[in-house]
Design a protein around this motif. Structure first.
Motif, PDB file in Angstrom:
ATOM      1  N   PRO A  33      38.812  43.401  37.953  1.00  0.00           N
ATOM      2  CA  PRO A  33      38.448  43.058  39.335  1.00  0.00           C
ATOM      3  C   PRO A  33      37.189  42.202  39.399  1.00  0.00           C
ATOM      4  N   GLY A  34      37.233  41.219  40.308  1.00  0.00           N
ATOM      5  CA  GLY A  34      36.069  40.358  40.512  1.00  0.00           C
ATOM      6  C   GLY A  34      35.994  39.163  39.609  1.00  0.00           C
ATOM      7  N   GLU A  35      36.924  39.037  38.650  1.00  0.00           N
ATOM      8  CA  GLU A  35      36.917  37.896  37.742  1.00  0.00           C
ATOM      9  C   GLU A  35      38.114  36.998  38.061  1.00  0.00           C
ATOM     10  N   ALA A  36      37.993  35.719  37.698  1.00  0.00           N
ATOM     11  CA  ALA A  36      39.068  34.766  37.945  1.00  0.00           C
ATOM     12  C   ALA A  36      40.183  34.964  36.918  1.00  0.00           C
ATOM     13  N   PHE A  37      41.439  34.904  37.374  1.00  0.00           N
ATOM     14  CA  PHE A  37      42.587  35.039  36.470  1.00  0.00           C
ATOM     15  C   PHE A  37      42.777  33.729  35.718  1.00  0.00           C
ATOM     16  N   SER A  38      42.701  33.778  34.406  1.00  0.00           N
ATOM     17  CA  SER A  38      42.872  32.579  33.595  1.00  0.00           C
ATOM     18  C   SER A  38      44.080  32.720  32.674  1.00  0.00           C
ATOM     19  N   GLU A  39      43.994  33.646  31.716  1.00  0.00           N
ATOM     20  CA  GLU A  39      45.074  33.801  30.745  1.00  0.00           C
ATOM     21  C   GLU A  39      45.353  35.276  30.507  1.00  0.00           C
ATOM     22  N   VAL A  40      46.596  35.565  30.136  1.00  0.00           N
ATOM     23  CA  VAL A  40      46.994  36.944  29.873  1.00  0.00           C
ATOM     24  C   VAL A  40      46.165  37.541  28.748  1.00  0.00           C
ATOM     25  N   ARG A  41      45.821  36.722  27.759  1.00  0.00           N
ATOM     26  CA  ARG A  41      45.068  37.270  26.622  1.00  0.00           C
ATOM     27  C   ARG A  41      43.674  37.752  27.016  1.00  0.00           C
ATOM     28  N   ASP A  42      43.245  37.391  28.237  1.00  0.00           N
ATOM     29  CA  ASP A  42      41.949  37.876  28.714  1.00  0.00           C
ATOM     30  C   ASP A  42      42.037  39.276  29.337  1.00  0.00           C
ATOM     31  N   PHE A  43      43.253  39.783  29.532  1.00  0.00           N
ATOM     32  CA  PHE A  43      43.401  41.093  30.166  1.00  0.00           C
ATOM     33  C   PHE A  43      42.851  42.193  29.250  1.00  0.00           C
ATOM     34  N   PRO A  44      42.043  43.103  29.770  1.00  0.00           N
ATOM     35  CA  PRO A  44      41.606  44.271  28.986  1.00  0.00           C
ATOM     36  C   PRO A  44      42.700  45.351  29.039  1.00  0.00           C
ATOM     37  N   PHE A  45      43.742  45.187  28.257  1.00  0.00           N
ATOM     38  CA  PHE A  45      44.900  46.077  28.338  1.00  0.00           C
ATOM     39  C   PHE A  45      44.555  47.564  28.178  1.00  0.00           C
ATOM     40  N   PRO A  46      43.583  47.938  27.327  1.00  0.00           N
ATOM     41  CA  PRO A  46      43.276  49.377  27.206  1.00  0.00           C
ATOM     42  C   PRO A  46      42.859  50.022  28.524  1.00  0.00           C
ATOM     43  N   ASN A  47      42.415  49.234  29.494  1.00  0.00           N
ATOM     44  CA  ASN A  47      42.036  49.807  30.800  1.00  0.00           C
ATOM     45  C   ASN A  47      43.220  50.482  31.487  1.00  0.00           C
ATOM     46  N   ILE A  48      44.431  50.110  31.085  1.00  0.00           N
ATOM     47  CA  ILE A  48      45.620  50.686  31.723  1.00  0.00           C
ATOM     48  C   ILE A  48      45.707  52.183  31.433  1.00  0.00           C
ATOM     49  N   CYS A  49      45.087  52.613  30.347  1.00  0.00           N
ATOM     50  CA  CYS A  49      45.130  54.043  29.990  1.00  0.00           C
ATOM     51  C   CYS A  49      44.386  54.897  31.013  1.00  0.00           C
ATOM     52  N   HIS A  50      43.485  54.293  31.767  1.00  0.00           N
ATOM     53  CA  HIS A  50      42.667  55.038  32.720  1.00  0.00           C
ATOM     54  C   HIS A  50      43.000  54.651  34.162  1.00  0.00           C
ATOM     55  N   ILE A  51      44.134  54.042  34.360  1.00  0.00           N
ATOM     56  CA  ILE A  51      44.486  53.564  35.699  1.00  0.00           C
ATOM     57  C   ILE A  51      44.737  54.754  36.630  1.00  0.00           C
ATOM     58  N   THR A  52      44.269  54.633  37.841  1.00  0.00           N
ATOM     59  CA  THR A  52      44.400  55.710  38.826  1.00  0.00           C
ATOM     60  C   THR A  52      45.586  55.433  39.749  1.00  0.00           C
ATOM     61  N   PRO A  53      46.098  56.462  40.406  1.00  0.00           N
ATOM     62  CA  PRO A  53      47.170  56.242  41.384  1.00  0.00           C
ATOM     63  C   PRO A  53      46.780  55.228  42.459  1.00  0.00           C
ATOM     64  N   LYS A  54      45.510  55.219  42.833  1.00  0.00           N
ATOM     65  CA  LYS A  54      45.048  54.276  43.856  1.00  0.00           C
ATOM     66  C   LYS A  54      45.189  52.837  43.372  1.00  0.00           C
ATOM     67  N   LEU A  55      44.813  52.590  42.117  1.00  0.00           N
ATOM     68  CA  LEU A  55      44.925  51.241  41.576  1.00  0.00           C
ATOM     69  C   LEU A  55      46.385  50.830  41.409  1.00  0.00           C
ATOM     70  N   ILE A  56      47.229  51.773  41.014  1.00  0.00           N
ATOM     71  CA  ILE A  56      48.665  51.477  40.919  1.00  0.00           C
ATOM     72  C   ILE A  56      49.199  51.075  42.283  1.00  0.00           C
ATOM     73  N   THR A  57      48.833  51.816  43.299  1.00  0.00           N
ATOM     74  CA  THR A  57      49.271  51.484  44.663  1.00  0.00           C
ATOM     75  C   THR A  57      48.757  50.114  45.083  1.00  0.00           C
ATOM     76  N   GLN A  58      47.504  49.811  44.719  1.00  0.00           N
ATOM     77  CA  GLN A  58      46.933  48.497  45.060  1.00  0.00           C
ATOM     78  C   GLN A  58      47.753  47.374  44.445  1.00  0.00           C
ATOM     79  N   ALA A  59      48.055  47.498  43.147  1.00  0.00           N
ATOM     80  CA  ALA A  59      48.775  46.418  42.454  1.00  0.00           C
ATOM     81  C   ALA A  59      50.210  46.290  42.947  1.00  0.00           C
TER      82      ALA A  59
END
Length: 573
Positions: free
Chosen positions: A367-393
């Protein structure tokens, strides 16, 4: 120090100098313009109009850092000066810093709400960010303020096209050409729209009309060559050769001509010449990009470690995604054909290739950063994703689909880089259907190598060794999804099998997607509709075996690719 007030004579002289400086700048007489600005500064220190002209000269002469430094200093003293603000907006856009540019163009339109040029620049910058729906209002405002400005009509037409509002887009694009028949950008955008909607004959006519005005328009030549079957070497190809050999022209334009000539010589049956031109085109593109295949290898390692059976099991209890079908694979793998078949159903809509999901995922992972490339995604953050963030996306993604395509029973998303996002897709939408389209690796890779791609996700495509290496990474990634996804989530369809047994493969595909079968699937190529991919001509021609074994006439040139593919060739057969 407070600047002294000018008397009438000094004011008149200042205005005359500014007028002459602006005229010199417009006439590309930069040395004279700079000299006049220095004279202005001599008795009107830090004059913002003069600084604006000087910074524009710096930008034109390849000194953006100096321009930025001077502009930032000047704007501290004159924070509400429209010229300085517009200059910074232009500078940051030219540097690709679209978010920063956007800030200044928003500020400019607040200061100058009656200036059409500011609204036009704001709309264009939003387009750079793929924020098409946000660009709609400023583009209409610009047009309202300047109703006879051809580029404004063309710009709004393009924005509507990217929102899949093709009928409206056509009206504005045609109006742009009516107002300015020599508007080559408008002609090009109209030709692209016509290609996408299947009106190929008129599209070619518009491209030829454009090329009469601007014979060296590289993108128009490529589009024409891409969708024309050559039976003889003609004048357009002579121009393409001239562009390719002209070292003073931009490397990308020369590269596009390599792809155009490669296609033409393939039509004419000289595959050695064809490959030589394809190689030149790819070399020009590769020289322009920064790519390290190790970055993709690291992303594969991160994804393989992050997305486990246990993680998927923890998010399995949801009905989200029952209305979604994701078709993915390598570029040129047959995914457009698969999506087109599914789109034949009365209750489905093909959303094409978009960044819609990419933006939604990025907004919860970074959040708060410009989307550039998929390789920039911090994929491990998905392990801590909350129901609220899932609903947001999921809400952001669904709302974007509804806004762009209306409400439908099923949506078909065919964005190619989604093979990296399969795990994220399943967590966000556990009930979505995922279809993996694949093809013989050599045919697939040659088709990629012979295509001039647009966008930032195809950096691997322009060197045979890197292309083969990337295909290996992709193969390992898909094997990871096969072994970790729950059964029944992903279906795989080979292009060769679809060609060999069309109805049988279609029935199995349709059953997996839980759609009702009817014979419209067999006539998918007859349905009017939009196709935005490089395959737009092929998918409208029905199923053909012409693409099978396409690599064989080029075999002696492909050893670096064959070596890099390694066992991926045998594993696919």
């Amino acid at each position: 120090m407070k600047q002294r007030k000018l008397n009438m004579q000094q004011t008149n002289r200042l205005n005359a100098l500014l007028h002459n400086a602006q005229h010199a700048y417009i006439s590309n007489e930069f040395e004279q313009a700079a000299l006049l600005c220095q004279q202005i500064m001599a008795f009107s220190k830090n004059n913002p109009d003069a600084q604006t002209i000087l910074s524009r000269i710096d930008m034109k002469q390849g000194q953006p850092d100096k321009a930025e430094s001077d502009l930032r200093l000047a704007i501290k003293q004159h924070p509400r000066h429209p010229g300085l603000i517009a200059c910074l907006g232009t500078l940051y856009r030219e540097q690709g810093n679209y978010l920063q540019s956007l800030t200044y163009w928003k500020q400019y339109t607040r200061l100058c709400p009656r200036g059409a040029e500011g609204w036009q620049a704001l709309a264009t910058t939003l387009c750079d960010l793929s924020r098409w729906s946000d660009a709609d209002t400023p583009a209409r405002t610009a047009l309202k303020l300047a109703p006879k400005h051809s580029p404004s009509h063309a710009n709004l037409g393009r924005i509507l096209q990217m929102q899949n509002r093709y009928d409206e887009a056509s009206v504005y694009m045609r109006k742009a050409i009516e107002l300015a028949p020599d508007n080559t950008k408008g002609l090009y955008n109209l030709a692209r729209l016509l290609m996408e909607t299947g009106e190929l004959d008129e599209a070619r006519q518009r491209l030829l009309q454009l090329l009469e005005i601007e014979p060296e328009h590289a993108n128009a030549i490529y589009l024409y060559c891409r969708h024309t079957k050559f039976t003889a070497f003609d004048s357009i190809l002579n121009i393409a050769e001239d562009i390719l050999s002209n070292e003073s022209l931009p490397s990308r334009n020369r590269g596009i001509m390599g792809f155009s000539l490669g296609q033409a010589w393939a039509d004419l049956g000289d595959y050695d010449k064809s490959f030589a031109y394809y190689k030149q085109g790819n070399q020009h593109f590769r020289n322009e990009i920064d790519y390290n295949i190790d970055d993709d290898r690291r992303m594969l390692e991160v994804i393989s470690t992050t997305f486990t059976k246990e993680l998927f099991h923890a998010h399995a209890d949801s009905n989200r995604g029952k209305n979604l079908i994701f078709v993915l694979g390598m570029p040129r793998s047959g995914s457009s054909l698969v999506a087109r078949i599914l789109d034949a159903h009365a209750k489905t809509v093909d959303t094409g290739e978009t960044d819609t999901l990419g933006f939604a995922v990025h907004n919860i992972l970074s959040p708060g950063e410009a989307f550039s490339e998929v390789r920039d995604f911090p994929f491990p953050n998905i392990c801590h994703i909350t129901p609220k963030l899932i609903t947001q996306a999921t809400t952001e993604y669904s709302n974007a689909l509804h806004a762009a395509f209306g409400k439908h029973a099923r949506y078909i998303d065919k964005t190619l880089y989604h093979h990296w996002l399969v795990g994220v897709i399943h967590i966000l939408f556990p009930k979505a259907k995922i279809v993996h389209a694949h093809r013989d690796p050599l045919d697939n890779c040659l088709s990629i190598y012979s295509t001039s791609f647009e966008g930032r996700f195809f950096k691997f495509a322009y060197d045979l060794k890197e292309l083969g290496g990337y295909y290996q990474i992709y193969s390992e990634l898909m094997e990871h999804w096969r072994t970790t996804l729950p059964e029944g989530v992903m279906y795989e369809i080979a292009n060769e099998s679809l060609i060999a047994d069309p109805e049988g493969e279609m029935r199995r595909l349709v059953a997996f997607c839980e759609l009702e079968w009817d014979d419209s699937f067999l006539k998918f190529h007859e349905k009017r509709g939009v196709v935005k991919t490089q395959s737009l001509s092929q998918v409208r021609s029905g199923i053909s075996n012409k693409s099978i074994g396409r690599w064989k006439p080029y075999e002696k040139h492909l050893q670096p690719l064959i070596d890099a593919l390694g066992d991926a060739i045998q594993q696919s057969r």
